[in-house]
Design an enzyme around this catalytic site. Structure first.
Site, mmCIF file in Angstrom:
data_model
loop_
_atom_site.group_PDB
_atom_site.id
_atom_site.type_symbol
_atom_site.label_atom_id
_atom_site.label_comp_id
_atom_site.label_asym_id
_atom_site.label_seq_id
_atom_site.Cartn_x
_atom_site.Cartn_y
_atom_site.Cartn_z
ATOM 1 C CG ASP A 229 29.903 -21.324 63.276
ATOM 2 O OD1 ASP A 229 28.707 -21.618 63.091
ATOM 3 O OD2 ASP A 229 30.833 -22.090 63.013
ATOM 4 C CG ASP B 13 39.557 -20.913 50.511
ATOM 5 O OD1 ASP B 13 40.140 -22.008 50.605
ATOM 6 O OD2 ASP B 13 40.061 -19.845 50.889
#
Length: 1143
Positions: free
Chosen positions: A415, A846
């Site tokens: 990223d 998550d």
């Protein structure tokens, strides 16, 4: 390098016939019809083919099984497709918003030499055409592909030019080529726009769906050659099946003994064996555990009622605060304890998995693996905080995993778009050529080279091959050189960039002199770029950021580091590498580097956005029906971990599992686990308990997902409680579409089970984006992820042998499509991050993602393996640990104030599961009451009062029962979970440390975001080690100040001073109130005992804190307490300081 001539391959399968067959619903081929022709060949039919002929010809119904014969072999893809795939793997693809997708052919990826034929930039012969230095086409072994019998070495582009413009004449011998079927769709050396996938009559989904190349196609394909089957049957005493011939005993075809005849094992009745089983907790432990929970609930209720009815009128404010806190603590304990009523353990059977999926059967005669594919995601963002060597070791452990090579694909998400990460991954791919075969040859565990070579146990235990010592020594030396190359990459990239930049400046100055001969030459300023090893600009983030080359502004990048392996095993030889690799499979899984496009003005959604980009790119390139996501510092410790997880997915009822969560295990933790970094209470107690409900929560790493569950679909056979309100991707109204001919796949990809419902494909672009490749891959992934239909009780299964066919080869148009789906604009006006993929809007994406799946009715499973599945690192520094806990708690506060609050859950979620998720969102708010309660003992000692009027027998009895039941529950939890008492105590200590520091800050941050809209900053957890190389726990003693330490420090100081004041007040009182002193001192010591690890963290390294610090601390506490007594003397005294007199 070895070479071989290019020979044309005989096409034996009509594409049009396969396309026609592929449009039919995939029905399990249980019975096949056939007849023998006059020439002696067997022609196979399906029922549909026979409809027009049943009236004129007599047929027999029987099952036909054709073993491998010289002309019944798997068809290799055309060499032109392999060459195309090789060129795709050697190209760096870039593109994005308002830009053209380009492919840059890279002859050199890293400074060192790439020696594996699958690797990008692998070494090879040079083209013999004058003026061309490109590499010659090669096969999977790296051998040159020479299209002419004269063995003239020619590259792909020169070959295409010779065929198109040179009349098909070989530049070497000047003779015409005998085969000119090389695909002309090439990736040019000069970057140019790539064409979009051409429109075809058969969709990508139809080409990739395994069952569509059914047994019928294989039978027809085997009849197209000139092989004489009658002669083969006569000479080998072979057989073609059960209905018209005999079956040899033990499956030995053609052994020459007519007496050894037996029934085929597939037709014999044998018991169906499950892949997994539940291991219930013994009733001798579980029954008392549940009884104690009930008893404690009753006692807590009676105690709180007694506390409310008996206030302390002398200190009503103290009584009021204590009662409110105790009510909240009881409520919080109830939320935490109720989901623990049904703990279970599970076990898998890898032998059954091998028997079902990798053993020769009727539907899989060759015994080729029938396991589904797995795409593994590894995410990294900052090479400074996440060292490339750590990420490279994780990649190597993945590439060496014990799973079918052709079924694995690894995607690395960078990223940060850093060239350092890119070249580190290329170095890892190069070293994998040595490391992976070494692991396979000697059954190495663990398969992370850094962990393996640092093992403190005997590395030669259970090793029997005589060359192991020599191989290990050579591989160890190679790994040491690999580490040096990785560590030197930052300086190497910087020196290379400086050299190329100086060259560019010199060129610019020369050009300026030529244009302005008489004018004085001025200094030319050129943006300082970051250069790749092949002498071109890096398209990602530069070391000196500039426009379109900064961390938040760069193009999307995809590089196939290791091209997809061949379908058949590729055995090495003694000369293949450093070690003897005879009979060792040297293939490597697919490895892809991905850096999604980033542009200013777009919300890239941090890790969740990067994961969703990988989901889309992998769906187009490999489309594994299962996804395993790992953090860059979490490596595969158990090479068979994925097989263990697949046991649950492929078992009966496994199609309703959305993910298999593995526990997180950590390395590098101090032996005493001062700050409860191992989190054993959560991973071994709470998660096992949730496994008895709808399944554990998703914790961010070490999780094996079902791809269609991530896409937002409901589980198969789900019951709708509210029509339409929970529909994720399709509505119930019947719509006609181009995929309506495939109802078996569609049934698992929509809301209800009604047979008259079909998917509404008009909504798919709105939900998933406008990529037809991506949409076509969805039913393929759903079908390939189904369990094996080997038992009548298995619903929604797939036929055995359906996943044994070769995969589609990787072409340029596929990678170009993958570039488009990782662009920053792709998610606009879609449901990515809302209902599809990882969910946005929380720093703990998550937990939210797992909650959404459970809310739709999916179940999850907790897989605790005998040998740890994965291992990673955790911050052992106090400040880093507090910041980590702060991020988790902040995400929980965000969940509580969002629509993901468990109070708003759908009726599909079980009650206890809902309570568990409710506790996830509520637990940070306990910090408010915890801090108040930690100050109550000090306030009691300062004021001389207590939370109760007197320490009577009733209060002490309640207190004793509550404490004893808590201890007994802890002991029973230790019994059924397997944790240790010290681990349980460390968890209790850090619960108070985190509750009085990070949790309070999380509540404040969450309230600021909800009320004022102030965004929460995210700090990446550092994975790098301390600077002290002599001590692996150097970070433990490093003191880094943070404002989170203020509340615990204040609590400690206040309680210490209060104890001293309480003792002084009581000793010098005329009528000492010992009961009130004992109550306050007891609770103060309870607080200080929990804060002891925090105090040790503030002291730094043992032995480095001067003794005078402790002396002065004691003197200051005594002085303050004496001053307090002097200023505020005890009651019933008329002199300053009571009976105490200053000298």
């Amino acid at each position: 390098m070895a070479s071989k001539s290019f020979k044309g391959s005989r096409s034996s399968l009509s594409i049009s016939s396969d396309a026609a067959e592929s449009r039919k619903p995939p029905i399990a081929p249980t019975v096949t019809f056939g007849r023998r022709t006059s020439s002696g060949r067997y022609v196979s039919y399906s029922r549909d083919d026979l409809d027009s002929e049943l009236g004129s010809t007599d047929f027999m119904n029987y099952t036909v099984h054709i073993p491998p014969t010289p002309d019944n072999q798997p068809m290799d893809p055309s060499i032109s497709q392999k060459v195309e795939e090789q060129y795709v793997s050697n190209s760096l693809f870039t593109g994005g918003f308002n830009s053209v997708t380009r492919a840059h052919l890279m002859d050199k990826v890293i400074e060192s030499e790439a020696n594996h034929p699958q690797m990008a930039g692998a070494k090879g012969s040079s083209c013999a055409v004058p003026g061309c230095d490109a590499k010659v086409m090669s096969d999977e072994r790296g051998a040159d592909i020479l299209p002419c019998e004269c063995d003239f070495k020619i590259c792909r582009d020169c070959y295409i030019d010779a065929v198109k413009s040179g009349g098909g004449i070989c530049p070497g011998c000047k003779e015409p080529y005998k085969n000119t079927d090389l695909d002309e769709t090439a990736v040019d050396n000069n970057p140019r726009p790539l064409p979009l996938p051409p429109p075809v009559t058969m969709s990508k989904m139809e080409r990739r769906l395994s069952i569509m190349k059914s047994t019928k196609s294989a039978l027809m394909r085997s009849q197209t050659g000139d092989f004489d089957h009658n002669r083969w049957l006569f000479e080998t005493r072979g057989t073609y099946g059960y209905g018209n011939a005999i079956w040899p005993k033990d499956g030995n075809i053609g052994n020459g003994n007519d007496d050894e005849v037996a029934e085929p094992t597939e037709l014999m009745s044998k018991p169906w064996r499950p892949l997994t089983r539940k291991l219930k907790i013994p009733a001798a432990i579980l029954s008392p555990y549940r009884l104690l929970i009930f008893v404690r609930i009753v006692v807590l209720g009676l105690f709180l009622a007694w506390r409310v009815k008996h206030p302390n009128n002398d200190a009503i404010w103290l009584w009021g605060m204590s009662v409110v806190c105790e009510l909240w603590f009881a409520f919080s304990w109830l939320l935490d304890q109720l989901p623990k009523l049904c703990p279970i353990n599970r076990a898998t059977d890898l032998n059954v998995l091998k028997d079902k999926f990798e053993t020769p059967t009727l539907n899989n005669p060759t015994g080729k693996s029938d396991l589904p594919g797995i795409d593994i995601f590894v995410s990294t963002a900052d090479p400074e905080k996440e060292p490339p060597l750590v990420t490279a070791n994780t990649i190597l452990s993945i590439l060496a995993a014990d799973y079918p090579v052709e079924k694995l694909a690894c995607y690395v998400s960078d990223d940060g778009g850093a060239l350092l990460t890119f070249e580190a991954m290329a170095e890892a791919a190069s070293f994998a050529n040595t490391w992976v075969p070494f692991c396979r040859k000697h059954d190495i565990e663990p398969r992370n080279p850094e962990s393996y070579f640092n093992l403190k146990r005997d590395p030669y235990k259970n090793k029997v091959k005589p060359d192991f010592v020599k191989d290990r020594r050579r591989v160890k030396r190679e790994y040491d050189e690999f580490k040096v190359r990785i560590n030197s990459l930052p300086d190497s990239i910087r020196r290379r960039s400086d050299a190329f930049h100086a060259r560019e400046e010199i060129k610019a100055m020369k050009l300026q002199r030529q244009n302005r001969e008489e004018e004085p030459v001025q200094t030319v300023k050129i943006p300082k770029a970051t250069w790749m090893a092949d002498g071109t600009h890096w398209p990602g983030t530069w070391l000196n950021p500039s426009a379109e080359h900064s961390r938040g502004d760069h193009a999307g990048i995809i590089q196939v580091m290791l091209k997809p392996p061949s379908d058949e095993p590729l055995h090495g030889t003694a000369e293949d590498g450093l070690i003897d690799l005879t009979d060792i499979d040297i293939r490597l899984p697919l490895l892809v580097y991905v850096s999604r496009e980033k542009r200013p003005g777009y919300d890239h959604n941090k890790k969740a956005g990067a994961m969703n980009a990988l989901v889309r790119a992998s769906a187009i390139m490999s489309n594994g029906p299962f996804i395993l996501n790992l953090d860059c510092d979490h490596y595969i410790y158990n090479s068979q971990a994925m097989r263990e997880g697949m046991c649950f997915m492929m078992d009966r009822g496994g199609d309703r599992l959305c993910y298999v969560q593995f526990p997180q295990r950590f390395e590098g933790i101090d032996p005493s686990d001062r700050y409860a970094n191992n989190n054993t209470v959560f991973f071994d107690v709470n998660m096992r308990a949730l496994d008895g409900l709808m399944g554990p929560v998703y914790v961010g790493t070490g999780c094996l997902f079902r791809r269609v569950a991530l896409y937002g679909f409901d589980p198969p056979r789900s019951k709708e409680h509210h029509s339409g309100c929970c529909s994720c991707c399709f509505f119930g109204r019947k719509k006609h579409s181009s995929m309506a001919h495939n109802p078996e796949e569609n049934r698992a990809l929509r809301m209800g089970d009604s047979d008259d419902e079909e998917m509404n494909l008009s909504l798919l672009p709105k939900r998933f984006g406008n990529s037809t490749f991506l949409i076509d891959s969805i039913p393929v992934a759903e079908f390939q992820g189904r369990p094996l239909a080997d038992h009548p009780a298995v619903k929604n299964g797939r036929p055995p042998g359906a996943l044994t066919i070769p995969r589609d080869l990787l072409d340029a148009s596929t990678v170009a499509e993958a570039i488009s789906v990782i662009s920053c604009w792709y998610e606009d006006k879609t449901e990515w991050g809302q209902r599809v993929g990882w969910i946005y809007g929380s720093v703990t994406e998550d937990v939210v993602t797992g909650y959404r799946m459970h809310n739709r009715g999916w179940k999850s499973v907790y897989c605790v393996t005998k040998r740890d599945a994965f291992r990673g690192t955790a911050p052992i520094n106090l400040t880093d640990r507090l910041h980590q806990v702060l991020r988790w708690a902040t995400g929980s506060v965000e969940i509580f104030f969002s629509r993901n609050n468990a109070l708003l859950a759908s009726p599909r979620m079980k009650f206890l599961q809902r309570i568990a998720y409710l506790n996830v969102g509520i637990y940070p708010f306990t910090s408010i009451f915890l801090i108040v309660y930690c100050f109550l003992p000090a306030l009691s000692l300062f004021s001389g009062q207590f939370i109760v009027q007197t320490l009577n027998v009733t209060f002490l009895t309640y207190l004793l029962i509550i404490t004893v039941t808590l201890c007994l529950l802890a002991v029973l939890e230790i019994r059924w979970s397997g944790i240790e008492l010290e681990e349980w105590w460390r968890n209790e200590q850090f619960w108070l440390i985190g509750g009085t520091s990070a949790h309070l800050a999380a509540v404040l941050q969450g309230l600021l975001k909800v009320i004022a809209g102030i965004e929460i900053s995210f700090t990446l957890t550092s994975k790098s080690a301390g600077d002290d190389l002599d001590d692996e726990f150097a970070d433990l003693y490093l003191v880094k100040w943070t404002s989170l330490m203020i509340p615990p420090i204040t609590i400690m100081m206040v309680n210490l001073i209060a104890i001293a004041v309480g003792f002084s007040r009581t000793i010098y009182s005329v009528i000492p109130q010992w009961s009130r002193l004992l109550g306050g001192v007891f609770f103060s010591f309870w607080v200080l005992a929990h804060l002891y690890p925090f105090a040790k963290g503030l002291m730094g390294r043992r032995g480095r804190t001067p003794t005078i610090v402790f002396v002065w601390s004691g003197l200051v506490a005594i002085t303050i307490s004496l001053l307090w007594v002097a200023i505020n003397p005890p009651s019933n005294t008329n002199q300053i300081g009571g009976s105490f007199q200053f000298p």
